[in-house]
Design an enzyme around this catalytic site. Structure first.
Site, mmCIF file in Angstrom:
data_model
loop_
_atom_site.group_PDB
_atom_site.id
_atom_site.type_symbol
_atom_site.label_atom_id
_atom_site.label_comp_id
_atom_site.label_asym_id
_atom_site.label_seq_id
_atom_site.Cartn_x
_atom_site.Cartn_y
_atom_site.Cartn_z
ATOM 1 N N HIS A 153 -10.732 -2.590 8.099
ATOM 2 C CA HIS A 153 -10.957 -1.643 9.208
ATOM 3 C C HIS A 153 -11.648 -2.328 10.395
ATOM 4 O O HIS A 153 -12.384 -1.675 11.141
ATOM 5 C CB HIS A 153 -11.801 -0.434 8.776
ATOM 6 C CG HIS A 153 -11.345 0.209 7.506
ATOM 7 N ND1 HIS A 153 -10.469 1.268 7.469
ATOM 8 C CD2 HIS A 153 -11.630 -0.092 6.210
ATOM 9 C CE1 HIS A 153 -10.242 1.612 6.201
ATOM 10 N NE2 HIS A 153 -10.923 0.786 5.420
ATOM 11 N N SER A 274 -8.504 -17.966 35.389
ATOM 12 C CA SER A 274 -8.243 -16.736 36.126
ATOM 13 C C SER A 274 -8.281 -17.059 37.616
ATOM 14 O O SER A 274 -9.133 -17.822 38.062
ATOM 15 C CB SER A 274 -9.302 -15.703 35.770
ATOM 16 O OG SER A 274 -9.459 -14.777 36.827
ATOM 17 N N LYS A 280 -13.548 -17.816 33.744
ATOM 18 C CA LYS A 280 -12.710 -17.443 32.605
ATOM 19 C C LYS A 280 -11.836 -18.540 32.029
ATOM 20 O O LYS A 280 -11.357 -19.411 32.724
ATOM 21 C CB LYS A 280 -11.822 -16.250 32.984
ATOM 22 C CG LYS A 280 -12.648 -15.006 33.212
ATOM 23 C CD LYS A 280 -11.858 -13.770 32.980
ATOM 24 C CE LYS A 280 -11.618 -13.553 31.499
ATOM 25 N NZ LYS A 280 -10.664 -12.485 31.287
ATOM 26 N N GLU A 287 -1.568 -14.944 23.537
ATOM 27 C CA GLU A 287 -1.059 -13.656 24.039
ATOM 28 C C GLU A 287 0.457 -13.692 24.192
ATOM 29 O O GLU A 287 1.154 -12.721 23.901
ATOM 30 C CB GLU A 287 -1.717 -13.311 25.378
ATOM 31 C CG GLU A 287 -3.186 -12.965 25.226
ATOM 32 C CD GLU A 287 -3.885 -12.852 26.575
ATOM 33 O OE1 GLU A 287 -4.469 -11.803 26.844
ATOM 34 O OE2 GLU A 287 -3.839 -13.822 27.359
#
Ligand code: ARG
Length: 464
Positions: A153, A274, A280, A287
């Site tokens: 979970h 970024s 970043k 991804e």
């Protein structure tokens, strides 16, 4: 000249003529078309349709066609790769080129070319997968006995060895390898000699043709052989499983790369910055692996939808099964290359993982198990240990920091061996059944995984 112009008296509609062509995409099948044509030529020679000199000329010209660059042409006469090879053969070898199509049909040719293509792709992808899985096994060896939390979970559940976590992915990818090798075995039958639908009209030696192309045997039924695309669908399904697993792996590593988890450090080689936020470093490789999995599933659905409800045998709809196969194969190949590079260079923060493994009351179950061994019924032991966790939450401490008095307040007799049961070492050690995370079990599992991988790396192509 078109292959089939004799019966027609009117010109084809120009839009339709271009639109129905498959040459813009089936050109990738050229090496297979050539190999299959060579095997067919040899069979024709055996039954006297080609003499020795004609066979030699045909085979040489076909070899040259395989070496040449494939043109990008919108010549409507070059409908597909089969037309292209035949017309180029006539250019190179003369009239004898027109003999090659004796006793065969494009229906059996495309079924054969596509099988050969899928077989090669299975070998290529299996090799890449073996290499990728190898990076997990290496990582698991070097993780030693370091621990991390395992989650259910998405909440900390139990500590496990980092190696145990890595081996979970090894299992998934070994299943994918197994699937691909099973599909390879099943597809390895040769449709040549099936003709358009009812079988070839010449007494061709189908066994010899199959052997020449490294197939195990000829296909058993000409109607099925010319209309079957199960092998393509199975291949794309196998790739869907693989893409699914890659996407889960990527999804988990994205989570683990966040400051919140901090279990891995993204390799700069596989990250991007970024344009807006100077600080970043983004996990784009992961991804995109997660994102591109969608294309592979789409290919599977495209095949199902195209083939569904088609009456036997060949229908032109089947031409539409090619592009999804090519697309899924190239997506997965690229995903695997990036994934293997990523996995070989990602840094695991073993210290931080280890620290996380001793927070979160993940020794509660082992404490309860100790009480069970002392004769307490599990449900009751669960309740008592739960009370102790509750007390820790109030006191803001770990289970092992409670005093014997605290424990006795919860109904637990906490002697020395009870405290011993709460140590991380013991928590790991009690998971000592096959498949569990006790260090001795993980060492065994690691040896086993390495062995299985060795079998695959030697035998990815062995089912031929
Ligand atoms: N380009 C065709 C395909 O991929 C080859 C088979 C054509 N057969 C036919 N009967 N028109 O399906």
């Amino acid at each position: 000249m078109k292959m089939w112009s004799g019966r027609f008296s009117q010109a084809q509609n120009a839009d339709f003529e271009q639109w129905q062509r498959s040459f813009p995409f089936d050109r990738v099948l050229l090496p297979y078309e050539v190999a299959a044509s060579q095997a067919h030529a040899a069979a024709l020679a055996k039954v006297g349709i080609l003499n020795a000199e004609e066979l030699g000329r045909t085979v040489l010209a076909l070899e040259q066609i395989a070496r040449e660059e494939i043109p990008e042409t919108d010549d409507p006469a070059i409908e597909d790769v089969h037309h292209y090879v035949e017309s180029r053969l006539v250019e190179l070898a003369g009239e004898v080129g027109y003999k090659l199509h004796s006793g065969r049909s494009r229906n059996e040719q495309i079924a054969t070319d596509l099988r050969l293509y899928v077989r090669d792709q299975i070998d290529l992808i299996s090799d890449l997968l073996v290499e990728f899985v190898g990076t997990f096994v290496n990582r698991a060896y070097s993780a030693g006995e370091n621990c991390m939390p395992a989650y259910t979970h998405t909440q900390r559940a139990e500590p496990v060895l980092v190696a145990h976590w890595l081996l979970a992915y090894v299992e998934m990818f070994l299943r994918d390898l197994g699937r691909l090798s099973g599909y390879r075995q099943r597809l390895n039958q040769c449709p040549l000699g099936s003709g358009a639908v009812a079988g070839t009209v010449l007494p061709l030696d189908r066994d010899a043709i199959a052997r020449q192309l490294d197939f195990d045997s000829p296909t058993a039924n000409s109607i099925d052989a010319t209309s079957d695309r199960d092998f393509a669908l199975e291949f794309v399904q196998g790739l869907s499983f693989l893409a699914l697993h890659l996407s889960r792996w990527a999804g988990e590593l994205i989570l683990y790369s966040t400051t919140e988890y901090g279990f891995i450090r993204l390799p700069e080689q596989f990250s991007t910055g970024s344009s807006a936020l100077p600080q970043k470093k983004n996990p784009d490789a992961l991804e995109l692996i997660r994102g591109k999995a969608g294309h592979v599933f789409a290919a599977e659905m495209a095949l199902f939808t195209t083939i569904k409800g088609l009456p036997l045998a060949y229908n032109k709809d089947l031409q539409e099964t090619q592009q999804p196969v090519f697309s899924a194969a190239s997506q997965v190949t690229n995903m695997l290359r990036v994934a293997a590079g990523f996995m070989a260079s990602v840094e695991l923060d073993l210290k931080r993982m280890q620290r996380a493994a001793s927070h979160g009351f993940m020794n509660a179950q082992a404490g309860a198990a100790y009480l069970v061994c002392q004769g307490v019924a599990f449900r009751r032991a669960h309740e008592l240990t739960g009370k102790a966790v509750r007390l820790c939450l109030d006191k803001n401490c770990k289970l092992e920091q409670l005093s014997p008095e605290d424990f006795s307040q919860c109904g637990i007799v906490a002697d020395e061996s009870f405290y011993q049961s709460l140590t991380l070492q013991n928590v790991l050690a009690v998971h000592d059944a096959f498949g569990g995370t006790a260090p001795a079990r993980v060492r065994e599992a690691l040896r086993d995984a390495k062995h299985k991988l060795e079998i695959y790396s030697g035998a990815a192509h062995a089912s031929a």
